[in-house]
Design a protein around this motif. Sequence first.
Motif, mmCIF file in Angstrom:
data_model
loop_
_atom_site.group_PDB
_atom_site.id
_atom_site.type_symbol
_atom_site.label_atom_id
_atom_site.label_comp_id
_atom_site.label_asym_id
_atom_site.label_seq_id
_atom_site.Cartn_x
_atom_site.Cartn_y
_atom_site.Cartn_z
ATOM 1 N N ALA A 1 -24.681 62.747 -79.040
ATOM 2 C CA ALA A 1 -26.123 62.975 -79.249
ATOM 3 C C ALA A 1 -26.340 64.253 -80.055
ATOM 4 O O ALA A 1 -25.516 65.162 -80.033
ATOM 5 N N ARG A 2 -27.476 64.302 -80.748
ATOM 6 C CA ARG A 2 -27.769 65.495 -81.544
ATOM 7 C C ARG A 2 -29.221 65.912 -81.331
ATOM 8 O O ARG A 2 -30.133 65.096 -81.486
ATOM 9 N N LEU A 3 -29.409 67.167 -80.941
ATOM 10 C CA LEU A 3 -30.760 67.722 -80.849
ATOM 11 C C LEU A 3 -31.118 68.237 -82.240
ATOM 12 O O LEU A 3 -30.557 69.225 -82.712
ATOM 13 N N LEU A 4 -32.022 67.534 -82.908
ATOM 14 C CA LEU A 4 -32.372 67.887 -84.287
ATOM 15 C C LEU A 4 -33.130 69.207 -84.335
ATOM 16 O O LEU A 4 -32.847 70.067 -85.162
ATOM 17 N N GLN A 5 -34.109 69.360 -83.452
ATOM 18 C CA GLN A 5 -34.858 70.615 -83.383
ATOM 19 C C GLN A 5 -35.649 70.672 -82.084
ATOM 20 O O GLN A 5 -36.086 69.641 -81.565
ATOM 21 N N LEU A 6 -35.820 71.900 -81.556
ATOM 22 C CA LEU A 6 -36.673 72.120 -80.398
ATOM 23 C C LEU A 6 -37.800 73.053 -80.834
ATOM 24 O O LEU A 6 -37.557 74.053 -81.498
ATOM 25 N N VAL A 7 -39.033 72.689 -80.476
ATOM 26 C CA VAL A 7 -40.182 73.544 -80.813
ATOM 27 C C VAL A 7 -40.993 73.821 -79.551
ATOM 28 O O VAL A 7 -40.923 73.084 -78.574
ATOM 29 N N TYR A 8 -41.771 74.909 -79.589
ATOM 30 C CA TYR A 8 -42.673 75.250 -78.483
ATOM 31 C C TYR A 8 -44.086 74.854 -78.887
ATOM 32 O O TYR A 8 -44.620 75.387 -79.860
ATOM 33 N N ALA A 9 -44.639 73.908 -78.156
ATOM 34 C CA ALA A 9 -45.988 73.428 -78.496
ATOM 35 C C ALA A 9 -47.035 73.944 -77.515
ATOM 36 O O ALA A 9 -48.183 73.512 -77.545
ATOM 37 N N GLY A 10 -46.632 74.867 -76.622
ATOM 38 C CA GLY A 10 -47.595 75.498 -75.712
ATOM 39 C C GLY A 10 -48.327 74.507 -74.815
ATOM 40 O O GLY A 10 -49.489 74.719 -74.480
ATOM 41 N N TRP A 11 -47.653 73.406 -74.454
ATOM 42 C CA TRP A 11 -48.198 72.360 -73.572
ATOM 43 C C TRP A 11 -49.332 71.566 -74.220
ATOM 44 O O TRP A 11 -49.951 70.729 -73.590
ATOM 45 N N ALA A 12 -49.642 71.826 -75.510
ATOM 46 C CA ALA A 12 -50.887 71.327 -76.107
ATOM 47 C C ALA A 12 -50.696 70.111 -77.010
ATOM 48 O O ALA A 12 -49.788 70.060 -77.840
ATOM 49 N N ASN A 13 -51.590 69.145 -76.857
ATOM 50 C CA ASN A 13 -51.587 67.900 -77.628
ATOM 51 C C ASN A 13 -51.687 68.177 -79.133
ATOM 52 O O ASN A 13 -50.872 67.693 -79.929
ATOM 53 N N GLU A 14 -52.683 68.970 -79.501
ATOM 54 C CA GLU A 14 -52.957 69.204 -80.931
ATOM 55 C C GLU A 14 -51.789 69.898 -81.629
ATOM 56 O O GLU A 14 -51.412 69.547 -82.741
ATOM 57 N N ARG A 15 -51.228 70.878 -80.936
ATOM 58 C CA ARG A 15 -50.117 71.614 -81.541
ATOM 59 C C ARG A 15 -48.891 70.704 -81.714
ATOM 60 O O ARG A 15 -48.210 70.737 -82.739
ATOM 61 N N ALA A 16 -48.633 69.867 -80.711
ATOM 62 C CA ALA A 16 -47.500 68.944 -80.796
ATOM 63 C C ALA A 16 -47.734 67.913 -81.900
ATOM 64 O O ALA A 16 -46.792 67.477 -82.567
ATOM 65 N N TYR A 17 -48.997 67.533 -82.094
ATOM 66 C CA TYR A 17 -49.348 66.590 -83.173
ATOM 67 C C TYR A 17 -49.006 67.210 -84.530
ATOM 68 O O TYR A 17 -48.336 66.580 -85.363
#
Length: 342
Positions: A177-193
């Motif tokens: 398996a490969r983790l392409l990238q991890l980001v912090y979206a601050g629990w938020a829908n809009e930021r993750a979008y």
Amino acid sequence: MGCQAASVVFLNPGRANETFWVSYTQFMQAAASDLGMSLQVRYGERDTQKMLREAREVLQGTQRPDYLIFVNENYAGPEILRLSVGSGVRLFAVNSTLTADQQRIAGASRGRYPNWIGSLVADDEAAGYLMAKALLRQGEASGAPLQMLAFSGSKQTPASQFREQGMRRALAEYPQARLLQLVYAGWANERAYEQGLQLLKRYPQTRLVWSANDEMAFGAMRAAKQLGRVPGKDLLFSALNNSPEMLDSTVDGRVSVAATGHFSLGAWAMVLLHDYDAGVDFATHGGKDRQIPIFVLLDRRQAARMKANLARPGFGIDFRDFSLALHPERKRYEFSVQPLLR
């Protein structure tokens, strides 16, 4: 400790319109109602300074409660403990307690701050692991390459860090398996979008999307649909919480892996405080600080059952059933969300 109902204030770190924290509060209110306790909730609105102002008001005002329940969100725990000195209020931590580093300075519960009587947290590392493991297993069964994106919550919140550690532990069991990238979206829908749009364009080979909560999963899902991907088919999502949207998405297959359970922690804390107030110290029945394996993975049928039970008045649970003060024949606490899955 008298005949009068114990009064509790919950310092809720979330927003007053945030699905998770609202349902968390409703579960606590149901427990308070069953146990004859008074509960007042103050929302921090995801603003640490506001949360500390609320704490100061509660702990240094004229109408002080018997108990204050707090969360170590953004590492604010030690400051809340400092504000409590001389208040006469007893404190209890839920969801995130002080980290090991913080406790080296501030001390553990019932230590330097004797009025900090305990804590109750979920096994967040296990949640991150369970979700990632199930996602990788499903990905493997589909025969697609195990290429994963991860949406984590907040760098400053222990629960978020533990979920991420669990996800990495599961990945270590799948060397292919490969983790392409991890980001912090601050629990938020809009930021993750917004992040999802960029990441899915950058990594079109993505097959698995691990998310530390449901809002971020839905934000990333919205981005995926916009880019012509099909959640549950060519892109598998994990999500964590108990929102109606997450439960519906599990039933219809858009969410492939659903974890839940920690929304119940505040209610179990109310049971512990009820008993403590009645002279039954939870410290002698499993310890003053406890981490409980509260997370479960839901299949479609269980997701449908949970949604139906969460819509019932009082959730179909009598919280008195879980009290040792009311059931002296029992020796230990059995906290579980299983009654909601029946």
